[in-house]
Design a protein around this motif. Sequence first.
Motif, PDB file in Angstrom:
ATOM      1  N   UNK A 107     -10.925   5.273   2.802  1.00 43.75           N
ATOM      2  CA  UNK A 107      -9.904   4.605   2.002  1.00 43.75           C
ATOM      3  C   UNK A 107      -8.615   4.379   2.771  1.00 43.75           C
ATOM      4  N   UNK A 108      -8.115   5.433   3.428  1.00 43.87           N
ATOM      5  CA  UNK A 108      -6.855   5.268   4.171  1.00 43.87           C
ATOM      6  C   UNK A 108      -7.046   4.328   5.350  1.00 43.87           C
ATOM      7  N   UNK A 109      -8.221   4.370   5.985  1.00 43.78           N
ATOM      8  CA  UNK A 109      -8.474   3.484   7.127  1.00 43.78           C
ATOM      9  C   UNK A 109      -8.517   2.023   6.683  1.00 43.78           C
ATOM     10  N   UNK A 112      -5.018   0.770   5.780  1.00 46.94           N
ATOM     11  CA  UNK A 112      -4.261   0.603   7.019  1.00 46.94           C
ATOM     12  C   UNK A 112      -4.674  -0.692   7.713  1.00 46.94           C
ATOM     13  N   UNK A 113      -5.970  -0.924   7.788  1.00 48.55           N
ATOM     14  CA  UNK A 113      -6.481  -2.140   8.441  1.00 48.55           C
ATOM     15  C   UNK A 113      -6.057  -3.391   7.677  1.00 48.55           C
ATOM     16  N   UNK A 114      -6.177  -3.357   6.354  1.00 49.93           N
ATOM     17  CA  UNK A 114      -5.789  -4.518   5.545  1.00 49.93           C
ATOM     18  C   UNK A 114      -4.289  -4.794   5.666  1.00 49.93           C
ATOM     19  N   UNK A 115      -3.492  -3.732   5.751  1.00 50.89           N
ATOM     20  CA  UNK A 115      -2.053  -3.908   5.859  1.00 50.89           C
ATOM     21  C   UNK A 115      -1.641  -4.565   7.161  1.00 50.89           C
ATOM     22  N   UNK A 116      -2.369  -4.273   8.260  1.00 47.49           N
ATOM     23  CA  UNK A 116      -2.023  -4.827   9.562  1.00 47.49           C
ATOM     24  C   UNK A 116      -2.836  -6.064   9.917  1.00 47.49           C
ATOM     25  N   UNK A 117      -3.862  -6.337   9.147  1.00 54.26           N
ATOM     26  CA  UNK A 117      -4.644  -7.540   9.386  1.00 54.26           C
ATOM     27  C   UNK A 117      -5.657  -7.424  10.494  1.00 54.26           C
ATOM     28  N   UNK A 118      -5.636  -6.333  11.259  1.00 52.45           N
ATOM     29  CA  UNK A 118      -6.595  -6.109  12.330  1.00 52.45           C
ATOM     30  C   UNK A 118      -6.968  -4.631  12.361  1.00 52.45           C
ATOM     31  N   UNK A 120      -7.826  -2.682  15.196  1.00 52.43           N
ATOM     32  CA  UNK A 120      -7.711  -1.970  16.461  1.00 52.43           C
ATOM     33  C   UNK A 120      -6.934  -0.671  16.360  1.00 52.43           C
ATOM     34  N   UNK A 121      -5.608  -0.770  16.293  1.00 48.16           N
ATOM     35  CA  UNK A 121      -4.777   0.426  16.246  1.00 48.16           C
ATOM     36  C   UNK A 121      -4.969   1.247  14.972  1.00 48.16           C
ATOM     37  N   UNK A 122      -5.135   0.622  13.801  1.00 50.78           N
ATOM     38  CA  UNK A 122      -5.419   1.449  12.621  1.00 50.78           C
ATOM     39  C   UNK A 122      -6.654   2.312  12.788  1.00 50.78           C
ATOM     40  N   UNK A 123      -7.703   1.762  13.393  1.00 50.84           N
ATOM     41  CA  UNK A 123      -8.915   2.556  13.603  1.00 50.84           C
ATOM     42  C   UNK A 123      -8.676   3.669  14.606  1.00 50.84           C
ATOM     43  N   UNK A 124      -7.958   3.366  15.690  1.00 52.57           N
ATOM     44  CA  UNK A 124      -7.658   4.395  16.694  1.00 52.57           C
ATOM     45  C   UNK A 124      -6.774   5.497  16.109  1.00 52.57           C
ATOM     46  N   UNK A 261      -0.531  -6.639  16.556  1.00 52.82           N
ATOM     47  CA  UNK A 261      -0.076  -7.504  15.474  1.00 52.82           C
ATOM     48  C   UNK A 261       1.135  -6.926  14.753  1.00 52.82           C
ATOM     49  N   UNK A 262       2.119  -7.772  14.558  1.00 47.38           N
ATOM     50  CA  UNK A 262       3.297  -7.374  13.779  1.00 47.38           C
ATOM     51  C   UNK A 262       3.278  -8.187  12.491  1.00 47.38           C
ATOM     52  N   UNK A 263       3.099  -7.487  11.388  1.00 45.18           N
ATOM     53  CA  UNK A 263       2.910  -8.155  10.103  1.00 45.18           C
ATOM     54  C   UNK A 263       4.183  -8.035   9.278  1.00 45.18           C
ATOM     55  N   UNK A 264       4.639  -9.152   8.761  1.00 34.87           N
ATOM     56  CA  UNK A 264       5.783  -9.167   7.851  1.00 34.87           C
ATOM     57  C   UNK A 264       5.279  -9.359   6.424  1.00 34.87           C
ATOM     58  N   UNK A 265       5.807  -8.567   5.502  1.00 36.76           N
ATOM     59  CA  UNK A 265       5.420  -8.655   4.098  1.00 36.76           C
ATOM     60  C   UNK A 265       6.530  -9.390   3.348  1.00 36.76           C
ATOM     61  N   UNK A 266       6.300 -10.669   3.109  1.00 37.55           N
ATOM     62  CA  UNK A 266       7.308 -11.512   2.490  1.00 37.55           C
ATOM     63  C   UNK A 266       7.646 -11.046   1.082  1.00 37.55           C
ATOM     64  N   UNK A 267       6.638 -10.559   0.353  1.00 43.51           N
ATOM     65  CA  UNK A 267       6.874 -10.143  -1.030  1.00 43.51           C
ATOM     66  C   UNK A 267       7.808  -8.931  -1.081  1.00 43.51           C
TER      67      UNK A 267
END
Length: 332
Positions: A107-109, A112-118, A120-124, A261-267
């Motif tokens: 669940x946490x993984x 984390x992956x959905x939040x960053x869109x990729x 790689x680093x979330x899995x590591x 990836x650097x993700x911006x959350x517009x909402x």
Amino acid sequence: ALSHGRVDEMLADIEKNQYGELGEAPEVYRFSKDGDLLLMEVAGVADIYDLKYARPFIKAIRKELSSVNDRFPDVKAGLTGFPVIFSDEEEAVMDNFAVVLILSLLGVAMIFILGFGKGGLPSLSMIPLLMGISWTFGVQTLFIGELNMISLMFPVLLAGIGIDFAIHIVSGFAENRSSGLHPEEALERTFDTMGGGILTGALTTAAAFFAMMAADYKGIRSLGFISGIGIINALISMFVVLPVLILWYDRRRSDQSESVPYVEFEILRRIGDFSIRYRYIVFILFLGITILASAGARKIDLDRDALQIGPKDLPVHQLHKKVLDGFGLSTE
């Protein structure tokens, strides 16, 4: 406890085969008022509330009950009582523990992956998290030597709390890399700007868990100790191991224009703008919600029945309820 069937024949068989070495059979058996249940008490010579002694005792009784059920299939024989309940609940917790832990990690993984869109680093980031959990098991083995049904759940808590440290570090690194800094500089900037906050948050959370060690109940004390140690271990692993993985991952992707990836959350930005623009209205609104929620909290009842915590489908719980209804007494 027994239900309808060849009860008389079964009792004669028990008297013949069981009481021969133990003494005289009882003159009167304890039946429920409606005659549906027969209650027989079996006592041990050791402390049967100590599961170390209770488990072989319970196993031996169940072996005898299995023989009774084979000889008298129309008589339903079962075993209950608080030592049996404790033993069966412990087995149920152990059976569910691995599933719950795997689901929490997945669940946490995934979030984390959905939040960053990729991925790689979330899995590591799961690697230092698992390392922190493993270190905590080692500390518990070294200083305590055992877990109980409450403290056993600490890895699930640690999965949710420990991953926060990774999220802050990865987010800060991604933001600094997107501004043009080299990987090492981006990590240094991340720890300069966010390291103190992460450290303070971890220590305050660990202190809250350590405060549970003042409780009289052993399960709560154990959970407080192992959770506090686990948070510190997760913090160390994220501070020491995660930066190595981040740099390794970044260099492997150095041929791409954006390594992390650097993700911006517009909402979230819009929510922040709204809260700032209408800050007094927002404050009064949520203050009112807080007051109403606090008033409702006073009406919450405390469930003092420990049996309500365990799995509802355990046969030992169902039989315990039958004894309560049929005889009006507890099996304790």
